[in-house]
Design a protein around this motif. Sequence first.
Motif, mmCIF file in Angstrom:
data_model
loop_
_atom_site.group_PDB
_atom_site.id
_atom_site.type_symbol
_atom_site.label_atom_id
_atom_site.label_comp_id
_atom_site.label_asym_id
_atom_site.label_seq_id
_atom_site.Cartn_x
_atom_site.Cartn_y
_atom_site.Cartn_z
ATOM 1 N N THR A 196 -1.842 4.268 7.149
ATOM 2 C CA THR A 196 -1.026 5.100 8.037
ATOM 3 C C THR A 196 -1.202 4.705 9.487
ATOM 4 O O THR A 196 -0.232 4.553 10.232
ATOM 5 C CB THR A 196 -1.380 6.587 7.846
ATOM 6 N N ASN A 197 -2.450 4.539 9.922
ATOM 7 C CA ASN A 197 -2.689 4.129 11.300
ATOM 8 C C ASN A 197 -2.123 2.741 11.587
ATOM 9 O O ASN A 197 -1.582 2.498 12.673
ATOM 10 C CB ASN A 197 -4.193 4.148 11.609
ATOM 11 N N SER B 221 -2.734 12.887 17.266
ATOM 12 C CA SER B 221 -3.446 13.913 16.496
ATOM 13 C C SER B 221 -2.681 14.320 15.240
ATOM 14 O O SER B 221 -3.242 14.945 14.341
ATOM 15 C CB SER B 221 -3.690 15.148 17.372
ATOM 16 N N MET B 222 -1.402 13.980 15.179
ATOM 17 C CA MET B 222 -0.597 14.292 13.990
ATOM 18 C C MET B 222 -0.777 13.278 12.874
ATOM 19 O O MET B 222 -0.348 13.517 11.742
ATOM 20 C CB MET B 222 0.893 14.356 14.361
ATOM 21 N N ILE B 223 -1.391 12.129 13.160
ATOM 22 C CA ILE B 223 -1.455 11.040 12.183
ATOM 23 C C ILE B 223 -2.117 11.460 10.869
ATOM 24 O O ILE B 223 -1.585 11.176 9.791
ATOM 25 C CB ILE B 223 -2.148 9.801 12.788
ATOM 26 N N PRO B 224 -3.288 12.155 10.883
ATOM 27 C CA PRO B 224 -3.858 12.572 9.588
ATOM 28 C C PRO B 224 -2.934 13.495 8.799
ATOM 29 O O PRO B 224 -2.922 13.452 7.565
ATOM 30 C CB PRO B 224 -5.148 13.299 10.002
ATOM 31 N N VAL B 225 -2.166 14.344 9.488
ATOM 32 C CA VAL B 225 -1.221 15.224 8.795
ATOM 33 C C VAL B 225 -0.054 14.409 8.242
ATOM 34 O O VAL B 225 0.433 14.661 7.128
ATOM 35 C CB VAL B 225 -0.712 16.319 9.753
ATOM 36 N N ILE B 226 0.411 13.433 9.021
ATOM 37 C CA ILE B 226 1.469 12.533 8.549
ATOM 38 C C ILE B 226 0.994 11.756 7.325
ATOM 39 O O ILE B 226 1.752 11.530 6.377
ATOM 40 C CB ILE B 226 1.877 11.556 9.675
ATOM 41 N N ALA B 227 -0.290 11.358 7.331
ATOM 42 C CA ALA B 227 -0.844 10.603 6.201
ATOM 43 C C ALA B 227 -0.765 11.420 4.912
ATOM 44 O O ALA B 227 -0.460 10.880 3.842
ATOM 45 C CB ALA B 227 -2.286 10.215 6.493
ATOM 46 N N ASP B 228 -1.042 12.730 5.015
ATOM 47 C CA ASP B 228 -0.891 13.647 3.886
ATOM 48 C C ASP B 228 -1.602 13.134 2.638
ATOM 49 O O ASP B 228 -1.036 13.057 1.547
ATOM 50 C CB ASP B 228 0.601 13.859 3.596
ATOM 51 N N GLY B 229 -2.883 12.747 2.826
ATOM 52 C CA GLY B 229 -3.679 12.301 1.690
ATOM 53 C C GLY B 229 -3.637 10.812 1.438
ATOM 54 O O GLY B 229 -4.408 10.297 0.617
ATOM 55 N N ARG B 230 -2.744 10.088 2.098
ATOM 56 C CA ARG B 230 -2.685 8.640 1.901
ATOM 57 C C ARG B 230 -3.799 7.955 2.680
ATOM 58 O O ARG B 230 -4.490 8.558 3.505
ATOM 59 C CB ARG B 230 -1.315 8.102 2.328
ATOM 60 N N ASN C 33 0.830 -1.201 0.000
ATOM 61 C CA ASN C 33 0.000 0.000 0.000
ATOM 62 C C ASN C 33 0.863 1.249 0.000
ATOM 63 O O ASN C 33 0.605 2.203 -0.718
ATOM 64 C CB ASN C 33 -0.935 -0.023 1.217
ATOM 65 N N HIS C 34 1.913 1.227 0.845
ATOM 66 C CA HIS C 34 2.803 2.384 0.908
ATOM 67 C C HIS C 34 3.579 2.560 -0.393
ATOM 68 O O HIS C 34 3.755 3.672 -0.876
ATOM 69 C CB HIS C 34 3.777 2.234 2.077
#
Length: 401
Positions: A147-148, A133-142, A7-8
């Motif tokens: 990501t989780n 709380s940073m996880i969605p920002v780390i995901a950056d659209g992925r 996936n990555h």
Amino acid sequence: MSNLLRNHHAKGRAGLSDPCLGFLASTLSAAVARNSYYIASAWILLERGYGTAGVATFLAIVSVVEFIASPVAGVAADRFDRRCLNVAADLSRFLVVLATACALLYMDVFLIICLSAALFSFCDRVALTSSQSMIPVIADGRDLVATNSAVFFVMQFGNLGAALLAGPLLHERSPALPFTVLAAFFLFSAGCLAMMRLEPVSRDVRIAKISAAQIDLSLRRLIVVYALLYTSAVLVSVMGSSFVFQEQKGTAVDFGYLEAAWSAGSLIGAVSLFRIERAMSSHARHLMLLSLTALGLMALTSLPTPWTVILFAALGFLYNLGRVSVEVTLQSCVSVYLLGRAKGIMHSVAVVLGLLVFGIAAAVGDRALPSTIFFSFGVALLFSILWLSVGVIQTQEKGET
């Protein structure tokens, strides 16, 4: 893990960017340290003769502080730069753990560990809320599932490392040694985050508060699911030491094996959501996981030692699969600008339930076997699942009318 990697890779080289690697390195180091901290504290209290009541009191202190800290941490995560907040929290954990190591050489163990727990758990809650709380920002659209899963896989890999590390560090050694080693892990975690570059979440007057409309019925059910999963996991982690020490007559090394089994199961659970994500709705999935967790806890009263290790692995699998599912569901239905406060509310409810359960454990003390406490909580889980099921059915019936 192969699906996660594919996936990555499918998302391109951006999936291996420096911010992501720095974040995962920090998550790994902090997970080793925080899980080892709780394992070491619980075992030292038992070894010094404070029993189940002492461990339950220790956890009650953690629960009270986390209840107070969770809303504060949530507001801070939404108001300030989350990366900087996480760095400050890691440095605070480093100082608290190092001070604990020094104080254990000269002062009463129970007093020091309880005081340390109060300071540590406040810093820990700020660190976890800002980090997650940073996880969605780390995901950056992925993909949020990918990501989780990656974050929780690394986190549980750190927990596995903590379980393997705790046994040798605690076995016939000064209690100051493990805390000194753990302090270094928190310092490394802070360093990884400090070198990471991440766009801060913009602050906006529109996010002043979470309205009642945003905490709808589905979110309230999700909060209850998280609270039940959280309490069952902490119950296993903390009462597990008493279970080995009192019922199985084991050593710190045996306890490390049990914790390692839990972490190994959690590793698999962290990357298993891909398989069942589309097979059933999130509500049905959460009810199934809670039901299996209840049955597993109840089975601990009758299984012999070899099977106990396997059951702990199964419980770890169910817990982390549930955690990833809850996180993905939460991040999908709550704005990134409100995520810190939503997580603060969710964790506050969880620690209230945890405080109730461990308050009962502290009152009962050594008069009840740890397996009896496991069984009782399993029964309570089944009643909670029945209540959640009725709520889902009623909601569906209202939607059809």
